[in-house]
Enzyme design. Structure first.
Site, PDB file in Angstrom:
ATOM      1  N   ARG B 148      48.873  38.791  58.833  1.00 37.91           N
ATOM      2  CA  ARG B 148      48.517  40.274  59.204  1.00 37.91           C
ATOM      3  C   ARG B 148      48.032  41.077  57.841  1.00 37.91           C
ATOM      4  NH1 ARG B 148      52.794  38.657  62.312  1.00 37.91           N
ATOM      5  NH2 ARG B 148      51.894  37.992  64.120  1.00 37.91           N
ATOM      6  N   GLY B 208      60.605  33.899  62.580  1.00 41.03           N
ATOM      7  CA  GLY B 208      61.438  32.748  62.772  1.00 41.03           C
ATOM      8  C   GLY B 208      62.360  33.066  64.181  1.00 41.03           C
ATOM      9  N   ASP B 321      62.418  38.076  76.085  1.00 44.07           N
ATOM     10  CA  ASP B 321      61.477  37.769  74.748  1.00 44.07           C
ATOM     11  C   ASP B 321      60.888  38.934  74.514  1.00 44.07           C
ATOM     12  OD1 ASP B 321      60.651  36.868  72.513  1.00 44.07           O
ATOM     13  OD2 ASP B 321      59.372  35.500  73.462  1.00 44.07           O
ATOM     14  N   ASP B 323      60.536  41.484  71.943  1.00 43.73           N
ATOM     15  CA  ASP B 323      60.582  41.971  70.717  1.00 43.73           C
ATOM     16  C   ASP B 323      60.003  43.466  70.892  1.00 43.73           C
ATOM     17  OD1 ASP B 323      59.925  39.191  68.582  1.00 43.73           O
ATOM     18  OD2 ASP B 323      59.496  39.137  70.963  1.00 43.73           O
TER      19      ASP B 323
END
Lengths: 149, 565
Positions: B148, B208, B321, B323
């Protein structure tokens, strides 16, 4: 069902047998030798009319500097594009030629190398450099040892 | 062994691949005087884009106004930088150009996939130098071969590699100054984040979270590379927050909470605002009962010591999930120090950034079925994969109502601009044994390939109300950029780079770049000419955020747009 497998494998093990070129994942395994200064050394060769690197899989005991000797014993021109930190390393290997390369690689993991001319890569000239070892202790996770596959 | 008695032709010694190009190999020493003080005042030099978000506040706003609502229709490509690849590479079908280009006095520093870092002439696109770190072909990458971007300071360019190194390069020639490993690839760790410079340190987070690692943030001395501190985002037994993990077993040791997106920073409070990733396993919450701190949270960190000052958890005990790595935009809300965060769970949050107290929460995407969050921040899960083998469908899917790609805030319009993804998914819980280095999801997941939508939506942070919406027929998956020209730029998955009126959402201009957008456009000027730069290249975790476009052209081009000379 297994009748004929050996014949087919033999056909896959050469150019213009079952395939047009040489199926990938062929070739021998070799190991780099470590010198007293910690630098590693290895030789890679292209044998005549086989379109394969020898060794096709080169094992390094750990990350670091590798000095390579490259020999083209084939009757055609090839080249080598090799992974290295900083920039990939390129060398022409005309028929019956010999050269050298200096690589720096991290470990662990494996890296490809190949001959990016014509369709050498598709026809067999792709190999791997396998770097053994672990991440340095300071980079590892603070946790109890975990199960691995 | 020779096959003939003839002597060999001497092939010489292998050369750098770059020597077989027209690349000069050097750049002007523009980064030499980039200091912490200059980054603090980044917005006062709008011809540059000095740090990941343009400034520490994460607003992704530039006061540049040469390109504006009145003339943007004349915007045209000034140059294109193309970087195809030679030979095999890690994540060969998942690479994506995801960086935010950094610009310092006419030089652009930008990263690509697979270890690439370049310096370009920002006015012409001419490549000045390159550095290519060799990336293991077998490195563990949950979501594609991406990076990024860089940080720049004190004559150096800093970036991370997919095999979890942080590297300092000489900004004049791309030669390495130092190289440190800060993650364990055998444990499934990797790195994709753009580093952030704070004072004398370069700060990076780990990736990860899909491999059952323990997420962390690390700081290094920017001159020497000496490791300064590590902050784990999952506490060990006995540490504050450990009571939110099972008392027995080692769920905490595999707990996730990776920091894979760059934080924002308030110098007055000396607080670094970091978003953390999902817990692991992503969808099997039964093996990690509790709230699972500090997963899916805002974590305020002292950048001098790495100590956690406070947190706000957006998704306690996440099993979708979700995030919460997305940016925390710092802004002034009627004299109050506030921050804005648009979470994967489909809600926008306005928090007091001095202590993490909730000011306002509001939905920003149409379909939210996983649960709800009330005005006080109380989270009530409704739909989640809790039964083995039973498919459960929910909105938003794991990519979120907004993915990692960034929102923007214009202090001129006082609006927040959000790239919105309205797409659901089905998760079927499938428990698996944990093994180091092996994906640890705890479910089979299929993201919807139909019945989806997207938008760039503008919100008033004072009310949480939507001010306008520019609709797209598929999710919007790129960061947006707000400018003083009253424009909002964004990239579409179908390749068009677009400019919207920041006050109305009207589409004013578009250009087909030939490949979808999953990056962060930036703006700068050279010699008085304003440019808009956008990396294109459709890839990364497409199967997660827009599987209906997995077959779209890949691309690998960085476009710079400007008004005609």
């Amino acid at each position: 069902m297994t009748i004929g497998v050996e014949k087919e494998l033999a056909e896959l093990g050469r150019q213009n047998g079952a395939t047009i070129g040489r199926l990938l994942a062929n070739g021998n395994l070799g190991r780099a030798e470590e010198g007293p200064d910690g630098r590693m050394h290895a030789r890679i060769r292209i044998p005549p009319d086989e379109l394969v690197w020898d060794p096709a899989v080169l094992i390094l005991p750990h990350g670091g500097d590798l000095e390579l000797e490259l020999t083209n014993d084939d009757m055609n021109t090839h080249c080598a594009l090799l992974p290295s930190n900083g920039d990939s390393q390129f060398i022409w290997l005309v028929n019956h030629s010999r050269g050298t390369a200096s690589l720096n690689l991290d470990g662990p993991g494996y890296y490809w190398y190949g001959s990016p001319t014509g369709n050498d890569e598709g026809r067999g000239l792709i190999g791997a450099i396998v770097v053994m070892g672990d991440a340095p202790p300071e980079a590892r996770l603070d946790r109890p040892p975990q199960p691995r596959p | 062994m020779t096959e003939t008695a003839e002597p060999y032709v001497n092939a010489g010694h292998a050369v750098d691949q770059v020597s077989l190009t027209f690349v000069a190999g050097s750049a002007p020493p523009v980064a030499r005087n980039v200091t912490y003080e200059r980054i603090l005042g980044a917005r006062s030099e709008p011809h540059n884009w000095l740090t990941y978000y343009g400034a520490y506040d994460g607003q992704r706003y530039s006061p540049l106004e040469q390109i504006n609502t009145g003339n943007v229709r004349r915007l045209t490509p000034a140059w294109v930088f193309q970087c195809g690849s030679t030979g095999l590479q890690a994540g060969a079908t998942t690479y994506s150009f995801e960086a935010a280009p950094i610009i310092v006095d006419g030089v652009m520093f930008v990263t690509g996939w697979d270890g690439w870092c370049w310096a370009l002439d920002a006015a012409t696109g001419q490549e000045l130098w390159r550095y290519k770190h060799a990336i293991p072909f077998d490195v563990s990458l949950c979501c594609g071969n991406v990076n990024r971007g860089v940080a720049v300071a004190k004559g150096k360019v800093f970036y991370v590699t997919q095999n979890a190194h942080v590297i300092a390069l000489d900004a004049t020639n791309g030669k390495p100054v130092w190289d440190k490993t800060y993650g364990d690839v055998r444990a499934g760790e990797s790195a994709t984040v753009a580093p952030l410079i704070i004072k004398d340190k370069v700060i990076v987070g780990s990736s990860g979270g899909e491999f059952g690692v323990r997420g962390h943030l690390d700081a290094f001395d920017l001159e020497t590379g000496e490791h300064a501190w590590r902050c784990y985002m999952v506490p060990k037994p006995g540490e504050p927050g450990s009571e939110t993990w099972p008392k027995d077993g080692e769920a905490w040791a595999r707990g996730g909470a990776n920091c894979w997106i760059t934080g924002t920073y308030d110098p007055e409070l000396n607080l670094l605002y970091v978003g953390t990733g999902n817990p692991a396993p992503d969808f099997d919450g039964e093996v990690r009962e509790g709230d699972n701190l500090y997963t899916d949270s805002l974590v305020a960190v002292d950048p001098d010591t790495g100590q956690i000052r406070f947190h706000y958890q957006y998704n306690p005990h996440d099993v979708w999930d979700y995030d919460s790595i997305a940016e925390h935009i710092l802004f002034d809300l009627d004299g109050r120090k506030a921050l804005a965060h648009f979470d994967k769970n489909g809600y926008g949050f306005i928090l007091d950034r001095t202590d993490g107290q909730l000011i306002r929460v509001f939905p920003f995407v149409d379909r939210i079925t996983w649960g709800e969050i009330d005005a006080n921040g109380k989270v009530t899960p409704k739909v989640y994969p809790d039964k083995e083998g039973e498919p459960v469908h929910f909105w938003p899917g794991p990519a979120g109502g907004k993915e990692w790609t960034h929102a923007a805030y214009s202090p001129k319009t006082q609006l927040l601009y959000v790239p919105v993804q309205d797409v659901g998914a089905t998760a079927t819980r499938r428990r698996r044994e944990f093994k180091e280095g092996i994906p640890y999801w705890g479910a089979g997941v299929a993201v919807d390939g139909e019945d989806m939508a997207g938008s760039v939506s503008a919100f008033d942070p004072r009310t949480g109300r939507e001010a306008w919406r520019w609709r797209n027929d598929v999710p919007m998956c790129s960061s947006v950029l707000a400018t003083g020209g009253d424009l909002v730029f964004a990239g579409k998955p179908s390749g068009e780079f677009i400019a919207l009126n920041a006050r109305t959402g009207e589409l004013l201009w578009q250009f087909q770049c030939g490949s979808g957008h999953h990056s962060s456009p930036t703006t700068y000027s050279v010699g008085g000419r304003q440019y808009i730069a956008v990396p294109t290249g459709w890839g990364g975790w497409v199967e997660g955020f827009l599987p209906g476009m997995l077959g779209a052209p890949h691309g690998a081009g960085l476009f710079a747009f400007a008004l005609p000379d």
